[in-house]
Scaffold this motif. Structure first.
Motif, PDB file in Angstrom:
ATOM      1  N   GLY A  58       0.831  -1.202   0.000  1.00 40.13           N
ATOM      2  CA  GLY A  58       0.000   0.000   0.000  1.00 40.13           C
ATOM      3  C   GLY A  58       0.859   1.243   0.000  1.00 40.13           C
ATOM      4  N   VAL A  59       0.417   2.259  -0.716  1.00 46.23           N
ATOM      5  CA  VAL A  59       1.114   3.546  -0.750  1.00 46.23           C
ATOM      6  C   VAL A  59       0.086   4.657  -0.727  1.00 46.23           C
ATOM      7  N   ALA A  60       0.509   5.822  -0.268  1.00 49.13           N
ATOM      8  CA  ALA A  60      -0.412   6.965  -0.240  1.00 49.13           C
ATOM      9  C   ALA A  60       0.347   8.248   0.030  1.00 49.13           C
ATOM     10  N   LEU A  61      -0.244   9.350  -0.404  1.00 48.40           N
ATOM     11  CA  LEU A  61       0.200  10.686  -0.043  1.00 48.40           C
ATOM     12  C   LEU A  61      -0.749  11.257   0.999  1.00 48.40           C
ATOM     13  N   SER A  62      -0.243  12.126   1.834  1.00 48.48           N
ATOM     14  CA  SER A  62      -1.111  12.979   2.638  1.00 48.48           C
ATOM     15  C   SER A  62      -1.499  14.164   1.771  1.00 48.48           C
ATOM     16  N   ASP A  63      -2.205  15.115   2.319  1.00 49.21           N
ATOM     17  CA  ASP A  63      -2.401  16.379   1.624  1.00 49.21           C
ATOM     18  C   ASP A  63      -1.032  16.998   1.390  1.00 49.21           C
ATOM     19  N   CYS A  64      -0.821  17.545   0.204  1.00 47.06           N
ATOM     20  CA  CYS A  64       0.498  18.070  -0.155  1.00 47.06           C
ATOM     21  C   CYS A  64       0.374  19.460  -0.762  1.00 47.06           C
ATOM     22  N   GLY A  65       1.515  20.117  -0.853  1.00 43.52           N
ATOM     23  CA  GLY A  65       1.560  21.436  -1.468  1.00 43.52           C
ATOM     24  C   GLY A  65       1.547  22.528  -0.432  1.00 43.52           C
ATOM     25  N   ARG A  66       0.416  23.196  -0.338  1.00 41.73           N
ATOM     26  CA  ARG A  66       0.233  24.262   0.649  1.00 41.73           C
ATOM     27  C   ARG A  66      -0.747  23.771   1.709  1.00 41.73           C
ATOM     28  N   VAL A  67      -0.226  23.375   2.847  1.00 42.59           N
ATOM     29  CA  VAL A  67      -1.048  22.805   3.919  1.00 42.59           C
ATOM     30  C   VAL A  67      -0.771  23.611   5.180  1.00 42.59           C
ATOM     31  N   ASP A  68      -1.589  24.615   5.427  1.00 39.92           N
ATOM     32  CA  ASP A  68      -1.312  25.545   6.526  1.00 39.92           C
ATOM     33  C   ASP A  68      -1.918  25.129   7.858  1.00 39.92           C
ATOM     34  N   LEU A 124       0.132  14.940   9.208  1.00 40.48           N
ATOM     35  CA  LEU A 124       0.454  14.449   7.867  1.00 40.48           C
ATOM     36  C   LEU A 124       0.964  13.018   7.910  1.00 40.48           C
ATOM     37  N   HIS A 125       1.754  12.685   8.936  1.00 40.79           N
ATOM     38  CA  HIS A 125       2.171  11.292   9.112  1.00 40.79           C
ATOM     39  C   HIS A 125       0.942  10.382   9.243  1.00 40.79           C
ATOM     40  N   ALA A 126       0.023  10.766  10.104  1.00 41.35           N
ATOM     41  CA  ALA A 126      -1.151   9.931  10.358  1.00 41.35           C
ATOM     42  C   ALA A 126      -2.036   9.824   9.128  1.00 41.35           C
ATOM     43  N   GLN A 127      -2.217  10.935   8.452  1.00 41.42           N
ATOM     44  CA  GLN A 127      -3.062  10.930   7.252  1.00 41.42           C
ATOM     45  C   GLN A 127      -2.486  10.008   6.181  1.00 41.42           C
ATOM     46  N   ALA A 128      -1.194  10.118   5.934  1.00 44.31           N
ATOM     47  CA  ALA A 128      -0.566   9.264   4.932  1.00 44.31           C
ATOM     48  C   ALA A 128      -0.603   7.799   5.352  1.00 44.31           C
ATOM     49  N   ALA A 129      -0.350   7.524   6.626  1.00 43.57           N
ATOM     50  CA  ALA A 129      -0.350   6.143   7.103  1.00 43.57           C
ATOM     51  C   ALA A 129      -1.734   5.508   6.980  1.00 43.57           C
ATOM     52  N   ARG A 130      -2.770   6.242   7.366  1.00 44.95           N
ATOM     53  CA  ARG A 130      -4.135   5.715   7.239  1.00 44.95           C
ATOM     54  C   ARG A 130      -4.453   5.375   5.783  1.00 44.95           C
ATOM     55  N   VAL A 138       6.862   5.915   6.892  1.00 48.16           N
ATOM     56  CA  VAL A 138       5.993   7.088   6.830  1.00 48.16           C
ATOM     57  C   VAL A 138       6.798   8.357   7.062  1.00 48.16           C
ATOM     58  N   TYR A 139       6.399   9.418   6.367  1.00 47.97           N
ATOM     59  CA  TYR A 139       7.089  10.713   6.454  1.00 47.97           C
ATOM     60  C   TYR A 139       6.068  11.838   6.330  1.00 47.97           C
ATOM     61  N   GLY A 140       6.346  12.950   7.005  1.00 51.05           N
ATOM     62  CA  GLY A 140       5.508  14.135   6.873  1.00 51.05           C
ATOM     63  C   GLY A 140       6.260  15.366   7.320  1.00 51.05           C
ATOM     64  N   SER A 141       6.036  16.485   6.636  1.00 52.08           N
ATOM     65  CA  SER A 141       6.739  17.724   6.966  1.00 52.08           C
ATOM     66  C   SER A 141       5.896  18.924   6.569  1.00 52.08           C
ATOM     67  N   THR A 142       5.948  19.951   7.386  1.00 49.60           N
ATOM     68  CA  THR A 142       5.315  21.228   7.069  1.00 49.60           C
ATOM     69  C   THR A 142       6.391  22.288   6.867  1.00 49.60           C
ATOM     70  N   ALA A 143       7.382  21.957   6.059  1.00 48.01           N
ATOM     71  CA  ALA A 143       8.530  22.846   5.851  1.00 48.01           C
ATOM     72  C   ALA A 143       8.112  24.208   5.312  1.00 48.01           C
ATOM     73  N   ARG A 144       7.203  24.222   4.352  1.00 49.81           N
ATOM     74  CA  ARG A 144       6.753  25.496   3.774  1.00 49.81           C
ATOM     75  C   ARG A 144       5.915  26.296   4.762  1.00 49.81           C
ATOM     76  N   ASP A 204       4.732  21.536   1.642  1.00 54.07           N
ATOM     77  CA  ASP A 204       4.317  20.695   2.759  1.00 54.07           C
ATOM     78  C   ASP A 204       3.892  19.342   2.179  1.00 54.07           C
ATOM     79  N   GLY A 205       3.852  18.319   3.021  1.00 52.67           N
ATOM     80  CA  GLY A 205       3.348  17.047   2.528  1.00 52.67           C
ATOM     81  C   GLY A 205       3.920  15.856   3.244  1.00 52.67           C
ATOM     82  N   GLY A 206       3.287  14.726   3.027  1.00 48.58           N
ATOM     83  CA  GLY A 206       3.737  13.468   3.622  1.00 48.58           C
ATOM     84  C   GLY A 206       3.329  12.303   2.750  1.00 48.58           C
ATOM     85  N   CYS A 207       3.870  11.143   3.043  1.00 45.72           N
ATOM     86  CA  CYS A 207       3.514   9.938   2.307  1.00 45.72           C
ATOM     87  C   CYS A 207       3.879   8.719   3.135  1.00 45.72           C
TER      88      CYS A 207
END
Length: 412
Positions: A34-44, A51-57, A129-135, A235-238
């Motif tokens: 299984g693979v997935a992205l979380s919400d990505c791009g501009r996630v304020d 994002l970790h949880a969203q992608a993992a689910r 799993v990975y997630g970051s709100t760098a932007r 921003d984003g995770g997967c």
């Protein structure tokens, strides 16, 4: 239970079993289930944990398995005790963990570790799993941009002279240009084709077309790199779930098999880098292809780390898709486009789609989706005969060509 805990899957009761007595305790085949992205791009309005949880689910749902099968967990880049903190947030109690952190190559290296552990019977299902709100963090002034990784240890001999991370890549690119005649226009072609691939990706942050002139005329960041030679900040995770072959009958989608992996480390200080025109992918790629029993010429698509255009070019050479010094000519004439001779970074890559930090896991997600035939209208890669791709390679690079991890994948 934390708010990020992974749900169970009551629709598939078969997946509540555990592999206490695997049929193949050694040398088991390993699949990405299984693979997935979380919400990505501009996630304020999300935290990195969200994002970790969203992608993992989403990855778990993509596999059709229940969370009870997960006995391995790998994560890096978040928390004081990564991956312990993230596992707790997700409600997991793994018996196998990995917190390897080697920059952008982290996730290919972790995938290699996980595949070895599963094959040896030390784990049965490993979640990466990975997630970051760098932007968003910079926008909200929760952090500032960093010019270098620090000034301790070996880096103390470079940091005082302003030798930033991007300057190291720029210097390596200049060496390739000097030694092999690679041109700025050829490097710009990589950015142009990445943006063209992103045009049909609804998850990509930038989809408008650009030209070679747009790249060349942009603001200078580090000679020879203008802004469009450099990855975006998003921003984003997967997430990706790797499982033993025993679970394949329970999957809701065809498995994508881990055929071969390779890892390598090169240098930290630039003075210890033997050749600025050769990346550690020359080693990790050779190992991955040899272990998979696959030749580069058999690969249908490549997902390559592209923090800068030069990174794509030199990785293509080092993986064996063209000879050393011929990367400039190779990337011309649309070869990297989704319908080109070797589709590369079919989602738009870090130059156009997303780059929230350590992007290596996104490469695996995109490769799996393409091999499954799930990329969607206008974005799906096909072989010249119209069939779906059968083989893909994902190769991550960390630091300033300091480390590399390469994974060869095959369609189930």
């Amino acid at each position: 239970m934390s708010s990020g805990s992974l749900p169970r899957n009551p629709q598939n009761p078969r997946t509540t079993r555990t592999l206490r007595t695997p049929r193949h305790p050694r040398n088991r085949q390993v699949a990405i289930a299984g693979v997935a992205l979380s919400d990505c791009g501009r996630v304020d309005e999300a935290t990195p944990y969200d994002l970790h949880a969203q992608a993992a689910r989403r990855a778990l749902a993509d596999s059709g398995l229940d969370r009870s099968v997960i006995d391995g967990f790998a994560s890096a880049g978040l928390g004081t005790l990564a991956p312990v903190e993230v596992a707790e947030y997700l409600g997991l109690r793994p018996t196998w963990t990995d917190s390897t952190s080697v920059g952008g190559a982290t996730w290919e290296v972790m995938a290699a570790h996980a595949a070895d552990a599963i094959a040896a019977g030390h784990a049965n299902a490993v979640l990466l799993v990975y997630g970051s709100t760098a932007r968003a963090d910079i926008k909200a002034q929760r952090r500032t941009s960093n010019l270098s990784f620090g000034a301790r240890g070996p880096l103390q001999f470079e940091a005082p002279y302003g030798h930033t991370l991007i300057a190291k890549y720029a210097m390596a690119a200049r060496r390739h240009m000097h030694q092999y005649g690679t041109t700025l226009e050829q490097l710009a072609q990589i950015a142009v084709q990445a943006r063209a691939n992103a045009a049909t990706n609804p998850d990509a942050m930038y989809r408008d077309p650009i030209t070679v002139d747009d790249v060349l005329s942009g603001p200078m960041i580090a000679d020879p790199f203008t802004k469009l030679h450099c990855c975006i900040r998003s921003d984003g995770g997967c997430a990706a779930l790797l499982v033993a072959q025993d679970y394949v009958p329970d999957l809701v989608k065809p498995p994508v098999w881990m055929l071969g992996t390779g890892t390598a480390a090169s240098h930290t200080t630039m003075s210890e880098w033997d050749d600025f025109t050769v990346s550690p992918a020359a080693v990790s790629g050779r190992l991955a292809f040899e272990r998979a029993g696959i030749r580069p010429s058999e690969i249908d698509l490549a997902e390559l780390y592209d923090a800068f255009t030069y990174m794509t070019l030199v990785t293509l050479e080092d993986l064996g898709f063209c000879a050393k010094g011929e990367g400039g000519a190779f990337v011309e004439k649309g070869r990297l486009l989704r319908d080109g001779e070797l589709p590369v970074n079919t989602d738009g890559g870090g130059l156009a789609a997303c780059h929230p930090g350590m992007r290596g896991l996104f490469l695996l997600v995109e490769a799996v989706r393409q091999l499954r035939g799930e990329a969607g209208p206008g974005r799906q890669v096909h072989r010249p005969d119209g069939r779906l791709p059968q083989l893909a390679v994902a190769s991550g690079t960390g630091g300033w060509f300091c480390s590399s991890g390469t994974v060869v994948l095959g369609r189930g």
